[in-house]
Design an enzyme around this catalytic site. Structure first.
Site, PDB file in Angstrom:
ATOM      1  NE  ARG A 120      -4.204  -0.800   1.534  1.00  0.00           N
ATOM      2  CZ  ARG A 120      -5.292  -1.069   2.236  1.00  0.00           C
ATOM      3  NH1 ARG A 120      -5.201  -1.742   3.348  1.00  0.00           N
ATOM      4  NH2 ARG A 120      -6.445  -0.648   1.827  1.00  0.00           N
ATOM      5  CD  GLN A 125      -2.505   6.927  -2.127  1.00  0.00           C
ATOM      6  OE1 GLN A 125      -2.115   7.801  -2.894  1.00  0.00           O
ATOM      7  NE2 GLN A 125      -2.862   7.184  -0.892  1.00  0.00           N
ATOM      8  CG  ASP A 128      -5.333  -0.025  -2.077  1.00  0.00           C
ATOM      9  OD1 ASP A 128      -5.796  -1.173  -1.963  1.00  0.00           O
ATOM     10  OD2 ASP A 128      -4.930   0.648  -1.120  1.00  0.00           O
ATOM     11  CB  SER A 131      -8.212   1.585  -0.770  1.00  0.00           C
ATOM     12  OG  SER A 131      -7.215   1.659   0.198  1.00  0.00           O
ATOM     13  CE1 TYR A 226      -3.405  -3.233   5.479  1.00  0.00           C
ATOM     14  CE2 TYR A 226      -1.213  -3.253   4.543  1.00  0.00           C
ATOM     15  CZ  TYR A 226      -2.582  -3.305   4.381  1.00  0.00           C
ATOM     16  OH  TYR A 226      -3.114  -3.419   3.136  1.00  0.00           O
TER      17      TYR A 226
END
Ligand SMILES: NC(=O)c1ccc[n+]([C@@H]2O[C@H](COP(=O)([O-])OP(=O)(O)OC[C@H]3O[C@@H](n4cnc5c(N)ncnc54)[C@H](OP(=O)(O)O)[C@@H]3O)[C@@H](O)[C@H]2O)c1
Ligand SMILES: NC(=O)c1ccc[n+]([C@@H]2O[C@H](COP(=O)([O-])OP(=O)(O)OC[C@H]3O[C@@H](n4cnc5c(N)ncnc54)[C@H](OP(=O)(O)O)[C@@H]3O)[C@@H](O)[C@H]2O)c1
Ligand SMILES: NC(=O)c1ccc[n+]([C@@H]2O[C@H](COP(=O)([O-])OP(=O)(O)OC[C@H]3O[C@@H](n4cnc5c(N)ncnc54)[C@H](O)[C@@H]3O)[C@@H](O)[C@H]2O)c1
Ligand SMILES: NC(=O)c1ccc[n+]([C@@H]2O[C@H](COP(=O)([O-])OP(=O)(O)OC[C@H]3O[C@@H](n4cnc5c(N)ncnc54)[C@H](O)[C@@H]3O)[C@@H](O)[C@H]2O)c1
Lengths: 367, 102, 462, 367, 462, 102
Positions: A120, A125, A128, A131, A226
């Site tokens: 990540r 992004q 992703d 997400s 995380y």
């Protein structure tokens, strides 16, 4: 010219991983062929012609598998058919939790990229998928809970008395959790949230919700923010505090996860039994074992009048929105994959599980 | 003409004072109107000085004027002291906690 | 020696200056008052000291001393005892004493150097005497009016009579100095004084009671003129400066006050009232008290517990954010603020909830009608924003009213009630509201958002 | 001492018309007996004991009917059993639309009060069941639509592209419509609304939504602000304008009603067919014939990919909230009924359909 | 006759007064400037007229006339041509001419009545000359600095040298008048003038370029002192009044300017810079330009098209309502305002949407990054509120950066960029931001909500 | 002491002027700082009057001083005219539509 193949998803899947708009970009910007199975977009109410107009061609499943360099899907759709050499499968296979799914791919000429493993980083992004899906799930979780809840979320003063605002508790303030908070706030609920990451506090507050603090967390913001597993003592303290908040809540949205690990259990049976009848728990972590002891993955159950929804794939119910986001994610990933020139690109390495049928991903080799 | 020439300094003084008087309160917030009025009223009691000055000049046997002058001094003092005291009381009421600016 | 005194005088001039300046800033107003008072003490002491050195008879000094002591004691005790709401009366009374002082001064002085001093000085003397007399009698009438002892007396005749008196006062000196009048200087002075006293009464009589604060401010400015004139006569810089400060500041303040009430000074003085677009309905005209924002903020600043009653108008004006900001400002000043939500406020169930939730008003600030209706009198201030029917006491009292029987928020029980609305129009039920006429209730006309924003602006200044 | 009887609702009903809290008030404040059928509150997860603790007694259905002066229910539950003389039925029977329901009551010793006919005067506001239920329906309609819609309502800018906010169109800005507007606004949708009443414009705007204006409405704000039927020409103009707005909307909430009349048809088949596939129509006027030509009362259908929910009783899905409001409404009505001393109380006259088994309500006698 | 002239002088004093007063109100500033200019013309004309009546040789009058005409023409043409951004330089230059004028005056005057006039006059003369000289040389240095021709020259030595020169300047007159110095008055005068010129240079040299506006204002006040001194020497009320007005107003303005920059005058003069809690990370310190709110509002008031780039900081500060209000204010001034939403601004997808929807920002005001990224240079002003990573140009340029490859909003292409944030802390990605160092970018430190509210306050005043 | 006594009027005048100077700009909004500075600068060019007065007194043959004086007048004028013109230009820029207050 490389060929991209799109296979129909299994029946339970409502989303597609590539919409015509991105097909067109694949053809035009990435100069690839796109072939797809007839009826590919039917669940999205997108007729085949639209895909064809975007530059894709219809083909049989077998020929797609045989001729494509890249085979894109969301779920695992490969059953051992013949493949092109150096073919790559790209999907969201969640292999850490479903190692069995690997079997079909082992010792084939194919490589497998599972997008849920994508590191990540900032650069990743726009590919992703976690997400994208998590935000939709967070939004949907609140709507689902509101739908199942037999009261209303906002405060409501009427000539026939005042209805109290519902208390919503969000466990885990990651991507899904934050979205759930925002949505519940919008609907006028009183929202509390909890997370182990300390930076979550500011994030929760920035959405106007209350953050429940448990003292004594050991931070380790490596691995892209995380969460890491915590000490037993901490978990104990947390649980006690949580319990009181859970029992006061009308709606609990569970989103706490630790990547690659079983989800932490935050709601025990006893807490559920102490909740007011009619309350709703939506457990987005159900697939990873669930934050609630009683949640069953993929099912809605009831215990002591409390409805428990165990569903990690609520995004499926927002098929249109989800497909739109996935489609962009997949396109961006393909663009990166095709254009990448680096020898060991960290992004690709991070999500490549099999290379030509051999396990190459550290997380899988270790254990 | 001549009058102006002779009293130039006086005229400047008066005009400048008037200007300052206006200028100084031109930004008074409306809620201070009443206290300010009261304060100004107290200051206008400076007429008291005039009363004292005139008292100094009165013949000690001129009882009528002595009485009048005494009343004038008394009235002036009342204006001054009452004015300041009441202004003070009024202003004290604003004393709610107001200085918690961030 | 006299240089030292001159410098003392200078010092007190600047202390007046500084005092006034500070008094116009909420944070320093108290110091300002102190400073001005200190200047005053200094100048009085200096003047008295001059007396001591100049071999003045003891009797004079004793009288002066006694008068000062008595005046101080009385001033202190009066101002300690008076109720806060009676302040304006008291100010008016004090102003009267100032004016009276100037009047007496003029009379005494006129006997002393009647003919010796030049024409300039004589005119100054007369102006001082005249203004002092007007301030004296005018202030007394203003005080009586404020205490409700004299009613408004506004006939054409009175006004006309007042103006003729003024004319005579202006003409008299011309006649006298041109030698037409066959009377002596003292007689002339008494005539002017008497006429001026009369004019003071006639000047204030026709003006509405609600406008008295403006009038008092004006009379205050007039006293300032009297003082300045006396200063010129005695060639005393402090008196000139003080008088001029007060008259300039007072006049300007008068104008500011009129402006805050949205009226012109002229209209105030002639007693004309803004009619405006009130009561467009056919209803019998209601007599209501209109409030200006500063007045309201002044009252608000004394409140410890405030209730906000929102209604449909809040929604129409979309004033929820302004309202929340207003609440926070009050809370910062440690005022307790409750929103009282009527069940049917607005146009749909939960209308106010939607609005206030949007403005992030904490649920704990919301009170239900039933919860607080019995203790409404504990609220120092009830602000009704765009609500009408839901605070209409006729629902409790008037059986024929369309709203009879509906439970209402008993806003009328608040110590002070202010209603923000745009006009005298009725609410949904189309009935007029008796609340507006009540003694503890005043109306603030204007769009709810605009009004709240202005209130916020003023509140921030305190 | 008068007796109030509570009968179990039919199976489809999730709400009850009296909760223990109001039972207690009935007993204490109005000095009445309350008897109820066992299991009365089971759908609300309220055990019989709670009712008993509040002062009510359990009884058999037959004996309740025989002994009660007032029989309270939401739906019609009377099938011709024996009754006490002067007994009264109180409920929300919607008799104007279901004249058949009258039959059981005609020529019995009973009177029937149907609360949906209550005049909407200021005084009646706290008994106004229509308002209570309409607001809940309005709220729920949006949640239902959001749940069925396969996109999301708010705008959503993400690394994987921007999702447009959904367009929500609300037809009829009465009680339900306004609530729907408020709820959709809260969720971040772009909301437009339409109503024939001119005062609706300000009301809609006070909620921050856009009002669609059709020129030429003839106002008649008699009868408590209800709408009246309009000229054919006006309806034509309105329909044309509506059509463009409907076809642009993702979600349409229909709430337009004319009391006692068939609901105006505002969405024709053609419009539905021109809507984007995946759109949702929730028709709260379904029971009165529906604002949408295609809506089926009590059913969710699909036409050209557009989901059409025909449901005038969405409040049932918020059983807890709805019961709470109803319970207060019923209590207030009973209080008024029992305490009323006036000879012809306009409130009671307005909603009394049968008096001792005879039709007395003008709306029913006329026709 | 001379009375008329006196009254003319009085008139122009009041025109200066009124001019300054008006100039401090945004609405009347232009009239204020006119008024002051009119006063100036009047007084110059009167003085010239005196010359005409007093049989002054024609050559003198001609020179005066020519000099005035020339000066006017030059002044007009220079000020017409200069770019808006060069204003401060020009003001400084004009101030230098004023100072120079005072200096020359002093020199000439010193030859005329060196010994005839009293000590008081001589001291006044010297003060005037001294201040004129300092203003003259100081202003020139300030101008050079602002144009970037001279760099900051801030060594201990320079500062020390400057202070010694000042000491000498102060001591010199003492020595001279006590007769210790064996030099004539002219020589003494030249010494003072020379030293003062030197001091002016040394005074301004160590001060930071960014502080020049403050220094110019101070030098301006110093010119005012010079003028007032000259006025005293010639016993000319207009010059005294004008000089005093300017020096008092100038000094106070200087203080206000410092306050607006959140610094004390002393710190500005000694060249000390607020260090603050910048860059708590270990990164090499970045050189950034800090902006005060008034400066920003000034720039903003010229912008026709403004972009707002919101980020996580907007959410943290909960400044969405303030931001919306800011937007509406700009729109009322007919400025086009766009919000540019970066896909990953904030901490969750759609974070900015939630915020802006809450503040009821119309969706039509929102622009997507891709939509406008190619035309960022059409924005006159880009306001970045609590965003960091999403406007970091290193994502485009620096391959090693953690944000490399992320598409960014090209805020840096805006004509002017201002970033509101609390400190030099980094954003989520933890990398420093090259944007902050760019020439067209300035930082406004502070909480986003507070800052926006202050900006709104200032904007409302224009 | 004596000096003060003699120049009392002058001292009052100066102090009052200074006070007004400060008072008058004490509420200037920050955005007007620059224009105000510029305007004040122009006014300080009143020194020009001094230059003119001195020019009137110089002997027509005293070329040095005539030149110096001429320069002084020129400089003063430059200060005055330039100052006013540039202030005017600056203020013109504020001329955006700002008067739509409700
Ligand atoms: N809540 C519900 O479910 C519901 C439903 C239907 C009807 N109702 C009825 O609606 C009424 C609600 O009572 P309420 O007190 O909330 O409202 P209201 O009685 O209708 O009064 C609202 C008042 O707000 C003022 N107003 C309107 N716009 C304004 C603005 N922009 N700024 C300031 N004031 C403004 C109006 O006076 P000006 O015009 O003079 O400004 C009006 O008098 C009750 O009669 C209730 O029965 C309620
Ligand atoms: N949108 C998503 O889905 C998502 C999810 C996870 C991570 N991210 C990451 O988050 C970042 C988002 O970028 P961004 O530009 O929005 O935020 P950012 O880069 O994190 O920067 C936020 C800036 O706001 C300032 N700030 C914080 N509180 C403030 C306050 N009260 N007032 C004023 N300024 C304040 C901070 O500086 P000071 O401390 O100096 O004030 C900080 O530099 C990206 O790196 C993105 O990759 C995004
Ligand atoms: N670099 C990037 O641009 C980028 C992209 C996406 C996400 N992220 C960040 O990654 C983080 C997590 O993302 P996610 O939502 O996909 O994570 P996730 O789904 O793995 O976990 C969800 C949340 O559960 C929390 N959690 C774990 N154990 C818990 C426990 N015992 N009790 C309570 N909460 C617990 C975690 O802290 C996390 O916030 C977020 O901070 C997010 O901002 C960063
Ligand atoms: N007096 C009171 O206190 C009170 C109480 C409740 C309701 N009311 C008022 O009664 C009114 C209606 O209440 P309701 O919601 O129960 O009414 P409803 O359910 O009968 O009708 C809903 C809405 O549909 C609208 N409508 C009718 N025909 C239409 C058409 N052809 N096109 C579009 N819209 C159409 C009506 O105007 C109404 O606003 C509201 O104004 C409400 O405020 C008043």
């Amino acid at each position: 010219m490389q060929t991209i193949g799109l296979l129909k998803e299994p029946n339970f899947e409502t989303r597609v991983c590539l919409l015509p708009k991105e097909v067109e970009r694949m053809v035009k910007e990435l100069k690839t062929n796109v072939v797809f199975e007839a009826g590919y977009g039917s669940k999205q109410l997108v007729p085949d012609e639209t895909y064809q107009n975007a530059g894709a061609e219809i083909a049989q499943k077998e020929s797609i598998l045989k001729e494509s360099d890249f085979i894109l899907s969301i779920n695992t759709v490969y059953k051992g058919q013949e493949l092109k050499t150096n073919a790559s499968f790209i999907g969201i296979f969640n292999l850490l939790f479903h190692r069995d799914r690997l079997e079909n791919y082992l010792n084939t000429p194919a490589s497998v990229y599972s997008l849920d493993l994508l590191p990540r980083t900032t650069l990743a992004q726009n590919m992703d998928v976690l997400s994208s899906m998590a935000s939709l799930s967070g939004y949907k979780a609140v709507l689902k809970a509101a739908e199942l809840f037999h009261g209303i979320l906002p405060m409501f003063t009427t000539a026939a008395g005042t209805l109290k605002p519902a208390k919503v508790l969000v466990l885990g303030a990651g991507v899904a959790g934050l979205q759930a908070i925002a949505t519940a706030k919008r609907l006028g609920a009183v929202v509390e949230a909890f997370d182990v990451r300390t930076s979550a506090k500011e994030e929760v507050k920035s959405l106007g919700a209350k953050f429940i603090e448990v003292p004594g967390y050991k931070e380790s913001e490596s691995a892209g923010g995380y969460a890491v597993e915590q000490s037993q003592e901490y978990l104990q303290k947390q649980k006690a505090l949580m319990k009181t908040h859970i029992e006061a809540a009308s709606i609990v949205i569970c989103t706490a996860n630790i990547p690659g690990k079983k989800a932490p259990v935050l709601i025990e049976k006893e807490s559920v039994e102490n909740m007011v009848p009619g309350a709703v728990i939506v457990d987005l972590a159900a697939e990873q074992g669930g934050n609630c002891e009683l949640s069953q993955n993929g099912k809605t159950s009831e215990h002591f009048g409390v409805k428990i929804v165990g569903n990690s794939h609520l995004a499926r119910e927002l098929s249109q929105a989800a497909s739109q986001l996935l489609s962009t994610n997949y396109f961006n990933f393909m663009k990166h994959l095709i254009n990448s020139s680096k020898a060991n690109d960290p992004l690709l390495e991070g999500c490549m599980v099999l290379k030509n049928g051999k396990l190459v991903h550290p997380l899988f080799i270790e254990s | 003409m001549e009058f102006i020439q002779n009293n130039l300094e006086q005229i400047y003084f008066i005009i400048l004072c008037a200007f300052i008087g206006i200028e100084i309160i031109s930004n008074v917030p409306a809620i201070l109107h009443t206290p300010l009025m009261s304060g100004a009223n107290a200051i206008s009691g400076i007429i008291l000085v005039g009363a004292i000055i005139i008292m100094l000049d009165i013949e000690p046997t001129d009882y009528l004027n002595l009485t009048l002058g005494g009343i004038a001094v008394f009235m002036g003092t009342l204006n001054v002291s009452g004015g300041f005291f009441i202004t003070g009381r009024m202003l004290k009421m604003f004393n709610t906690k107001k200085n918690n600016q961030k | 020696m006299s240089t030292l005194i001159e410098m003392g005088y200078m010092l007190s001039i600047f202390s007046f200056l500084g005092g006034l300046k500070f008094m116009s800033s909420p944070k320093k107003a108290k110091q300002g008052n102190m400073l001005a008072a200190a200047g005053m003490i200094l100048v009085v002491a200096l003047t008295f000291y001059v007396g001591l050195t100049e071999t003045v008879p003891y009797i004079n000094l004793t009288i002066i001393f006694l008068a000062i002591v008595l005046g101080t004691i009385l001033g202190k005790s009066i101002s300690n005892k008076v109720e806060m709401t009676k302040m304006p009366q008291l100010i008016s009374l004090f102003n009267a004493t100032g004016g009276g002082c100037a009047l007496i001064l003029g009379i005494i002085e006129s006997q002393f150097d009647a003919s010796t001093s030049g024409l300039g000085n004589q005119i100054t003397l007369i102006v001082g005497l005249l203004t002092g007399a007007v301030a004296f009698s005018g202030s007394i009438v203003a005080e009586r009016k404020l205490s409700g002892k004299i009613k408004e007396y506004k006939t054409k005749a009175a006004i006309l009579f007042g103006r003729s008196v003024l004319l005579v006062i202006v003409l008299l000196p011309f006649l006298y100095f041109s030698g037409v009048l066959p009377i002596g200087f003292p007689a002339f002075i008494f005539a002017v004084a008497g006429l001026s006293l009369l004019y003071g009464v006639l000047f204030v009589l026709p003006i509405g009671g609600a406008d008295m604060p403006v009038v008092i401010s004006l009379l205050n400015a007039i006293t300032g003129v009297a003082t300045a004139c006396a200063g010129i006569v005695y060639n005393n810089k402090v008196m000139i400066a003080g008088g001029i400060f007060v008259s300039a500041a007072g006049l300007f303040l008068t104008i500011l006050m009129c402006r805050a009430m949205n009226r012109s000074l002229l209209k105030v003085l002639t007693g004309t009232f803004k009619k405006g677009n009130k009561s467009s309905s056919a209803e019998a005209e209601q007599v209501v008290r209109e409030l200006s924002i500063p007045e309201m903020v002044m009252q608000l600043s004394f409140a410890k517990k405030v209730a906000i009653v929102p209604g449909y108008g809040l929604a129409v004006a979309q004033a929820q954010h302004a309202c929340a900001q207003f609440q926070h400002l009050l809370e910062e000043r440690e005022t307790e603020v409750h929103y009282i939500i009527h069940p049917v406020a607005g146009r749909m169930p939960g209308h106010m909830n939607v609005l206030l939730a949007e403005a992030k008003v904490d649920y704990s600030n919301l009170k239900e009608m039933d919860e607080v209706n019995d203790e409404m009198d504990t609220y120092d201030f009830v602000l009704v924003i765009g609500a009408n029917d839901v605070v209409n006491p006729m629902a409790e009292t008037d059986e024929d009213s369309a709203v009879y029987g509906m439970p209402i928020i008993r806003a009328y029980r608040g110590k002070q009630v202010v209603v923000i609305k745009r006009s005298m129009n009725t609410g949904y039920a189309g009935v007029s509201n008796r609340l507006f006429e009540m003694e503890n209730c005043a109306l603030l006309f204007g769009d709810a958002k605009d009004s709240l924003q202005q209130i916020i602006g003023q509140l921030k200044m305190i």
